[in-house]
Design a protein around this motif. Structure first.
Motif, mmCIF file in Angstrom:
data_model
loop_
_atom_site.group_PDB
_atom_site.id
_atom_site.type_symbol
_atom_site.label_atom_id
_atom_site.label_comp_id
_atom_site.label_asym_id
_atom_site.label_seq_id
_atom_site.Cartn_x
_atom_site.Cartn_y
_atom_site.Cartn_z
ATOM 1 N N ALA A 41 53.132 -3.680 78.355
ATOM 2 C CA ALA A 41 52.556 -3.483 77.069
ATOM 3 C C ALA A 41 52.401 -2.086 76.732
ATOM 4 N N ASP A 42 51.580 -1.341 77.713
ATOM 5 C CA ASP A 42 51.278 -0.131 77.588
ATOM 6 C C ASP A 42 52.619 0.825 77.454
ATOM 7 N N ASP A 43 53.511 0.574 78.451
ATOM 8 C CA ASP A 43 54.791 1.303 78.448
ATOM 9 C C ASP A 43 55.603 1.218 76.856
ATOM 10 N N LEU A 44 55.447 -0.118 76.506
ATOM 11 C CA LEU A 44 56.162 -0.413 75.412
ATOM 12 C C LEU A 44 55.605 0.378 74.057
ATOM 13 N N ALA A 45 54.186 0.507 74.325
ATOM 14 C CA ALA A 45 53.527 1.128 73.006
ATOM 15 C C ALA A 45 53.964 2.523 72.909
ATOM 16 N N VAL A 46 54.038 3.055 73.992
ATOM 17 C CA VAL A 46 54.505 4.638 74.185
ATOM 18 C C VAL A 46 56.041 4.657 73.650
ATOM 19 N N ALA A 47 56.752 3.754 74.025
ATOM 20 C CA ALA A 47 58.087 3.794 73.714
ATOM 21 C C ALA A 47 58.192 3.439 71.986
ATOM 22 N N MET A 48 57.453 2.728 71.733
ATOM 23 C CA MET A 48 57.413 2.565 70.304
ATOM 24 C C MET A 48 57.065 3.790 69.452
ATOM 25 N N GLU A 49 55.952 4.226 70.054
ATOM 26 C CA GLU A 49 55.586 5.644 69.429
ATOM 27 C C GLU A 49 56.704 6.709 69.343
ATOM 28 N N CYS A 50 57.338 6.880 70.390
ATOM 29 C CA CYS A 50 58.197 7.826 70.596
ATOM 30 C C CYS A 50 59.167 7.691 69.479
ATOM 31 N N ARG A 51 59.525 6.232 69.079
ATOM 32 C CA ARG A 51 60.555 6.074 68.071
ATOM 33 C C ARG A 51 60.155 5.752 66.594
ATOM 34 N N MET A 54 62.986 10.032 73.238
ATOM 35 C CA MET A 54 62.776 10.162 74.833
ATOM 36 C C MET A 54 63.369 8.583 75.188
ATOM 37 N N VAL A 55 63.805 8.435 76.631
ATOM 38 C CA VAL A 55 64.393 7.310 77.041
ATOM 39 C C VAL A 55 63.451 7.402 78.351
ATOM 40 N N PHE A 56 62.966 6.025 78.545
ATOM 41 C CA PHE A 56 62.061 6.028 79.601
ATOM 42 C C PHE A 56 62.744 5.138 80.877
ATOM 43 N N GLN A 57 62.118 4.880 82.000
ATOM 44 C CA GLN A 57 62.367 4.452 83.249
ATOM 45 C C GLN A 57 62.754 2.969 83.072
ATOM 46 N N ASN A 58 61.857 2.037 82.732
ATOM 47 C CA ASN A 58 62.289 0.930 82.723
ATOM 48 C C ASN A 58 62.884 0.206 81.393
ATOM 49 N N PRO A 59 64.038 0.003 81.532
ATOM 50 C CA PRO A 59 64.687 -0.390 80.293
ATOM 51 C C PRO A 59 64.073 -1.589 79.679
ATOM 52 N N ASP A 60 63.547 -2.593 80.266
ATOM 53 C CA ASP A 60 62.859 -3.718 79.699
ATOM 54 C C ASP A 60 61.790 -3.323 78.800
ATOM 55 N N ALA A 99 69.126 1.368 74.812
ATOM 56 C CA ALA A 99 67.619 2.112 74.462
ATOM 57 C C ALA A 99 68.239 3.609 74.293
ATOM 58 N N ILE A 100 69.096 4.034 74.894
ATOM 59 C CA ILE A 100 69.752 5.435 74.393
ATOM 60 C C ILE A 100 70.376 5.135 73.200
ATOM 61 N N THR A 145 67.284 16.779 70.595
ATOM 62 C CA THR A 145 67.087 16.806 72.046
ATOM 63 C C THR A 145 66.729 15.360 72.534
ATOM 64 N N ILE A 146 67.303 14.889 73.610
ATOM 65 C CA ILE A 146 66.671 13.585 74.217
ATOM 66 C C ILE A 146 66.111 13.757 75.648
ATOM 67 N N ILE A 147 65.009 13.309 75.901
ATOM 68 C CA ILE A 147 64.405 13.536 77.111
ATOM 69 C C ILE A 147 64.692 12.305 77.956
ATOM 70 N N PHE A 148 65.441 12.349 79.149
ATOM 71 C CA PHE A 148 65.382 10.936 79.970
ATOM 72 C C PHE A 148 64.429 11.029 81.130
ATOM 73 N N ASP A 149 63.435 10.311 81.113
ATOM 74 C CA ASP A 149 62.209 10.142 81.849
ATOM 75 C C ASP A 149 62.733 9.472 82.995
ATOM 76 N N GLU A 150 63.310 9.871 83.903
ATOM 77 C CA GLU A 150 63.980 9.111 85.101
ATOM 78 C C GLU A 150 64.511 7.854 84.503
ATOM 79 N N SER A 151 65.340 7.976 83.715
ATOM 80 C CA SER A 151 65.954 6.769 83.005
ATOM 81 C C SER A 151 67.002 6.123 83.964
ATOM 82 N N THR A 152 67.224 6.890 85.026
ATOM 83 C CA THR A 152 68.263 6.176 85.975
ATOM 84 C C THR A 152 67.671 5.463 87.114
ATOM 85 N N ALA A 153 66.280 5.828 87.205
ATOM 86 C CA ALA A 153 65.812 5.468 88.468
ATOM 87 C C ALA A 153 65.734 4.113 88.872
#
Lengths: 273, 289
Positions: free
Chosen positions: A217-227, B96-102, B161-162, B172-180
């Motif tokens: 939930a925390d991760d998703l909230a940050v990801a949504m804010e980034c979008r 920004m793209v994060f680590q966990n795709p889910d 996600a990308i 600019t796109i920041i990939f925060d350990e997006s392949t980890a």
């Protein structure tokens, strides 16, 4: 083992009912329910039954699926029928057995009740639950209730919550499966022992699941804010819902249904029940 | 590819610390000075807890620095008169793209998820449709438009996600350990997508990674250690300083390691090879002797 869980009762397909606008379907379902309960005589009842069969036919949902969906309700139906039979009082009892008196009115009410409940389940099922994906349903509801936003009702927020819940159900099921396997590998036993012991065995599954759900939930909230998510402010939608000719045709069909019931109620009073 | 002389992102004396509890602070970034130019492909290397993810989160205003100045596209994002609209403008430009795709997909249908960012920006429906189709094509996922995310592999989810970020048309796109969290095949898919975004679309890429072989593909490598910029240069420059990297516990790419060890043993190897091909070329003359 948890893979077979399906979301809701949605049965994908391409029937006219599948293609109808979800907003229209929600309203048509309400009209249909009103129709069922306004039917007052034999002809109107027959008309309800015919119309329900017609809906089932155009939905192309296999009858087997619909009947299966009614299984859990059978006891409820049976119970209410029994209550109706024994508790309805009439003029002359059909038969007496000690303190139990069965009147013909009771039998009649019970019969009508059963027909109403079955028609209700089958009809709302094929119009709404079987033919509309949960996400379309949520979306339709959000758009229908949009006027309530003016009254400061959190319509968008509610629909966002529903969407995210639907999105994460498969993810969390998968995760539960993984955690259960991990605990089994450590010797946990989920399939033996008393009910209490089995429930206890689930605690080491629930705790990691909750912890991970909060992290997600925390991760998703940050990801949504980034979008650039900031609630409903200035938000548009990619898919706009427009009423198509098919939707209007469906509305017309349901109008005929409700008009038919009213006319039959008025013009065939001799057969009223 | 530094075709511009004015940097796109500038950091000057940036400090950031996390407050663990009342009064106890953990310094995450110390006095960072960096210039990132438009169209650059920058790899950011560092340990867990070195501050590299914190750095990324400062650039799109998920976090705000304790002190120092950050300028993105000529705009001081650390200034006090940033309105909410300005914040969202920065986030639109720096995706920004994060680590966990889910944990970054919102919707239950792929194309709806890609549309999410555009919807938040209030773009007209027809244009969103257009952008979503373009983004799907760019990441090569057009045929999965109507799929549900949980039916996809990790690499595919990460490409979605990308795509969701691309649709917002960022610079600019920041990939925060997006392949980890991906398997080798998924990692490959995502790396290909990232480098094509940089090459074909001129998108500035900041790729935070642990993986040395991914860092080689960048134009520039920045090593962060203990909250400070430890090294900054081309992959060749950075990875040639094998001892300096090893002293902070970082690895070098396998081939670089091989050549470094051969050199240490007194082998007359000429080049500081980064790719297996270059290493083979450097080693071949030795074998023929």
């Amino acid at each position: 083992m948890l893979k077979e869980i399906t979301l809701g009762q949605f049965f994908p397909g391409s029937s006219p009912l599948h293609k109808t606008d979800p907003r229209a379907k929600i309203i048509l379902t309400l009209i249909y329910i009103v129709g069922i309960f306004t039917a007052k005589n034999v002809f109107a009842f027959l008309f309800v039954i015919l119309f329900t069969l017609f809906l089932v036919a155009i939905s192309k949902i296999p009858l087997k699926i619909i009947l299966k969906g009614m299984k859990p309700i059978i006891y409820v139906i049976a119970f209410t029928a029994v209550i109706n039979i024994f508790w309805t009082k009439g003029e002359t009892p059909l038969f007496e057995f000690g303190i139990i008196r069965v009147y013909p009115e009771g039998l009649k009410f019970a019969g009508l009740m059963i027909i109403r409940i079955i028609a209700l389940l089958a009809g709302t099922g094929v119009v709404l639950t079987y033919t509309t994906s949960p996400i379309a349903l949520t979306d339709g509801l959000e758009r229908l209730l949009a006027p309530l936003k003016k009254l400061k009702m959190p319509v968008h927020e509610f629909s966002m919550m529903m969407t995210i819940a639907l999105r994460f159900i498969p993810t969390l099921i998968e995760e539960t499966d993984k955690i259960m396997s991990a605990q089994k590998a450590r010797g946990a036993d989920f399939s033996q022992g008393s009910l209490i012991n089995r429930a206890k065995a689930l605690i080491p599954v629930m705790i990691p699941l909750f912890v991970s759900a909060f992290r997600r939930a925390d991760d998703l909230a940050v990801a949504m804010e980034c979008r650039c998510y900031r609630g409903d402010i200035g938000r548009t939608r990619m898919t706009e819902l427009h009423m198509k000719p098919l939707d209007w045709l469906m509305v017309l069909v349901f109008m005929i249904f409700i008009a038919g019931i009213i006319l039959l109620n008025i013009f065939a009073p001799g057969f009223s029940i | 590819m530094n075709d511009n002389t004015t940097p796109y992102i500038t950091l000057r004396n940036v400090n950031f610390s996390y407050e663990l509890e009342e009064g106890v602070k953990l310094s995450a970034l110390k006095n960072i000075n960096l210039d990132i130019y438009k169209g650059e492909f920058v790899a950011v290397l560092g340990h867990n807890g070195s501050g590299k993810s914190t750095l990324a989160k400062l650039l799109n205003m998920i976090l705000t620095p304790d002190s120092g100045t950050i300028i993105v596209d000529g705009k001081d994002i650390t200034s006090k008169d940033m309105t909410e609209d300005d914040v969202f403008d920065v986030r639109r430009h720096v995706g920004m793209v994060f680590q966990n795709p889910d944990n970054q997909l919102v919707a239950t249908i792929v194309e709806e998820d890609i549309a999410f960012g555009c919807e938040n920006l209030g773009i007209p429906p027809k244009e969103i449709r257009q952008r979503v189709d373009d983004a799907l094509k760019t990441v090569g996922m057009t045929e999965f438009a109507r799929h549900e995310p949980h039916q996809l592999s990790g690499g595919q989810k990460q490409r979605i996600a990308i795509a969701g970020i691309i649709a917002m048309l960022p610079d600019t796109i920041i990939f925060d350990e997006s392949t980890a969290m991906l398997d080798p095949a998924g990692r490959d898919e995502v790396m290909k997508t990232i480098s094509s975004l940089n090459r074909d679309r001129g998108i500035t890429v900041l790729h935070i990674t642990h993986n040395m072989s991914e860092a080689i593909e960048a134009d520039r490598v920045i090593v962060i250690n203990d909250g400070e910029v430890y090294m900054d240069g081309t992959p060749a420059e950075v990875f040639s300083q094998v001892e300096k990297l090893k002293s902070v516990g970082l690895d070098v790419p396998q081939v670089t390691e091989l050549i470094w060890r051969l050199k240490k043993l007194g082998c007359p190897v000429s080049a500081d090879a980064l790719s297996p091909e270059a290493a083979a070329e450097a080693l071949l003359p030795l074998l023929k002797v």
